[in-house]
Design a protein around this motif. Structure first.
Motif, short mmCIF file in Angstrom:
data_model
loop_
_atom_site.label_atom_id
_atom_site.label_comp_id
_atom_site.label_asym_id
_atom_site.label_seq_id
_atom_site.Cartn_x
_atom_site.Cartn_y
_atom_site.Cartn_z
N CYS A 127 10.68 2.07 4.94
CA CYS A 127 9.96 3.07 4.16
C CYS A 127 10.73 4.38 4.13
O CYS A 127 10.76 5.07 3.13
N ARG A 128 11.39 4.71 5.23
CA ARG A 128 12.17 5.93 5.31
C ARG A 128 13.36 5.89 4.35
O ARG A 128 13.74 6.88 3.77
N ARG A 129 13.95 4.72 4.20
CA ARG A 129 15.17 4.58 3.40
C ARG A 129 14.88 4.30 1.93
O ARG A 129 15.71 4.55 1.09
N ASP A 130 13.75 3.75 1.63
CA ASP A 130 13.41 3.37 0.26
C ASP A 130 12.55 4.46 -0.37
O ASP A 130 11.35 4.56 -0.11
N GLY A 131 13.18 5.30 -1.19
CA GLY A 131 12.48 6.42 -1.79
C GLY A 131 11.32 5.99 -2.67
O GLY A 131 10.29 6.64 -2.72
N HIS A 132 11.47 4.87 -3.36
CA HIS A 132 10.39 4.38 -4.23
C HIS A 132 9.19 3.96 -3.40
O HIS A 132 8.05 4.30 -3.71
N GLN A 133 9.44 3.22 -2.31
CA GLN A 133 8.34 2.79 -1.44
C GLN A 133 7.66 3.99 -0.80
O GLN A 133 6.44 4.05 -0.73
N ARG A 134 8.45 4.96 -0.34
CA ARG A 134 7.89 6.15 0.28
C ARG A 134 7.04 6.92 -0.72
O ARG A 134 5.94 7.37 -0.41
N ALA A 135 7.53 7.05 -1.95
CA ALA A 135 6.76 7.75 -2.98
C ALA A 135 5.44 7.03 -3.27
O ALA A 135 4.41 7.68 -3.48
N GLU A 136 5.47 5.71 -3.27
CA GLU A 136 4.25 4.94 -3.51
C GLU A 136 3.25 5.14 -2.37
O GLU A 136 2.04 5.27 -2.61
N VAL A 137 3.73 5.18 -1.13
CA VAL A 137 2.85 5.41 0.02
C VAL A 137 2.21 6.80 -0.10
O VAL A 137 0.99 6.94 0.05
N VAL A 138 3.00 7.82 -0.41
CA VAL A 138 2.47 9.18 -0.56
C VAL A 138 1.45 9.21 -1.70
O VAL A 138 0.38 9.80 -1.57
N LYS A 139 1.77 8.57 -2.81
CA LYS A 139 0.85 8.54 -3.96
C LYS A 139 -0.49 7.93 -3.58
O LYS A 139 -1.55 8.47 -3.93
N GLN A 140 -0.47 6.81 -2.86
CA GLN A 140 -1.71 6.15 -2.48
C GLN A 140 -2.52 7.00 -1.49
O GLN A 140 -3.75 7.04 -1.57
N ILE A 141 -1.83 7.66 -0.56
CA ILE A 141 -2.53 8.55 0.39
C ILE A 141 -3.19 9.69 -0.37
O ILE A 141 -4.36 10.02 -0.15
N VAL A 142 -2.46 10.32 -1.28
CA VAL A 142 -3.00 11.43 -2.06
C VAL A 142 -4.18 10.98 -2.90
O VAL A 142 -5.22 11.64 -2.94
N ASN A 143 -4.05 9.83 -3.56
CA ASN A 143 -5.16 9.33 -4.39
C ASN A 143 -6.40 9.09 -3.56
O ASN A 143 -7.52 9.41 -3.98
N ARG A 144 -6.23 8.51 -2.38
CA ARG A 144 -7.39 8.24 -1.53
C ARG A 144 -8.06 9.55 -1.09
O ARG A 144 -9.28 9.68 -1.12
N LEU A 145 -7.25 10.53 -0.69
CA LEU A 145 -7.80 11.81 -0.25
C LEU A 145 -8.48 12.57 -1.39
O LEU A 145 -9.48 13.25 -1.18
N ARG A 146 -7.94 12.45 -2.59
CA ARG A 146 -8.52 13.16 -3.74
C ARG A 146 -9.88 12.61 -4.12
O ARG A 146 -10.69 13.32 -4.70
N HIS A 147 -10.14 11.34 -3.82
CA HIS A 147 -11.36 10.69 -4.28
C HIS A 147 -12.37 10.39 -3.19
O HIS A 147 -13.34 9.68 -3.43
N THR A 148 -12.15 10.92 -1.98
CA THR A 148 -13.13 10.75 -0.89
C THR A 148 -13.36 12.11 -0.24
O THR A 148 -12.55 13.02 -0.36
N THR A 149 -14.47 12.24 0.46
CA THR A 149 -14.75 13.50 1.14
C THR A 149 -13.93 13.66 2.40
O THR A 149 -13.41 14.73 2.68
N SER A 150 -13.77 12.60 3.18
CA SER A 150 -12.89 12.62 4.34
C SER A 150 -12.48 11.19 4.65
O SER A 150 -13.15 10.25 4.27
N CYS A 151 -11.36 11.07 5.35
CA CYS A 151 -10.77 9.74 5.53
C CYS A 151 -10.03 9.68 6.86
O CYS A 151 -9.37 10.63 7.25
N SER A 152 -10.11 8.54 7.52
CA SER A 152 -9.40 8.33 8.78
C SER A 152 -7.97 7.88 8.51
O SER A 152 -7.64 7.41 7.42
N ILE A 153 -7.12 7.99 9.52
CA ILE A 153 -5.75 7.51 9.42
C ILE A 153 -5.74 6.01 9.11
O ILE A 153 -4.95 5.54 8.29
N GLN A 154 -6.64 5.27 9.73
CA GLN A 154 -6.70 3.83 9.51
C GLN A 154 -7.01 3.51 8.05
O GLN A 154 -6.40 2.63 7.45
N ALA A 155 -7.98 4.22 7.48
CA ALA A 155 -8.33 4.00 6.07
C ALA A 155 -7.20 4.41 5.14
O ALA A 155 -6.95 3.75 4.13
#
Length: 87
Positions: A7-35
């Protein structure tokens, strides 16, 4: 090679992980690390922790009690994008 190092070396994979984290946070009130790890494609929690530690510094998230994270209004705001020509 572990998931973390790939994930560290693959910029596309890292960007996708960040995108999914941001999307989840934008659409929920609060979220755990596990979620967040699950939402990001079931990546290891240590990767989510490493990614999310940069967000509070930028004013995008706040750490709630009991290890839950929530988005600030800056992250929830819909940004307007302006296209500029190279001329």
């Amino acid at each position: 090679m572990s998931d973390e190092s790939s994930c560290r070396r693959d910029g596309h994979q890292r960007a996708e992980v960040v995108k999914q984290i941001v999307n989840r946070l934008r659409h929920t009130t609060s979220c755990s690390i596990q979620a967040l790890a699950y939402a990001a494609g079931d990546v290891p929690e240590r990767i989510v922790r490493r990614v999310i530690t940069r967000f509070p510094v930028r004013g995008l998230v706040r750490n709630e009690t009991n290890g839950y994270w929530s988005a600030t209004s800056a992250l929830k705001a819909d940004a307007e994008v302006a296209l500029c020509s190279a001329e």
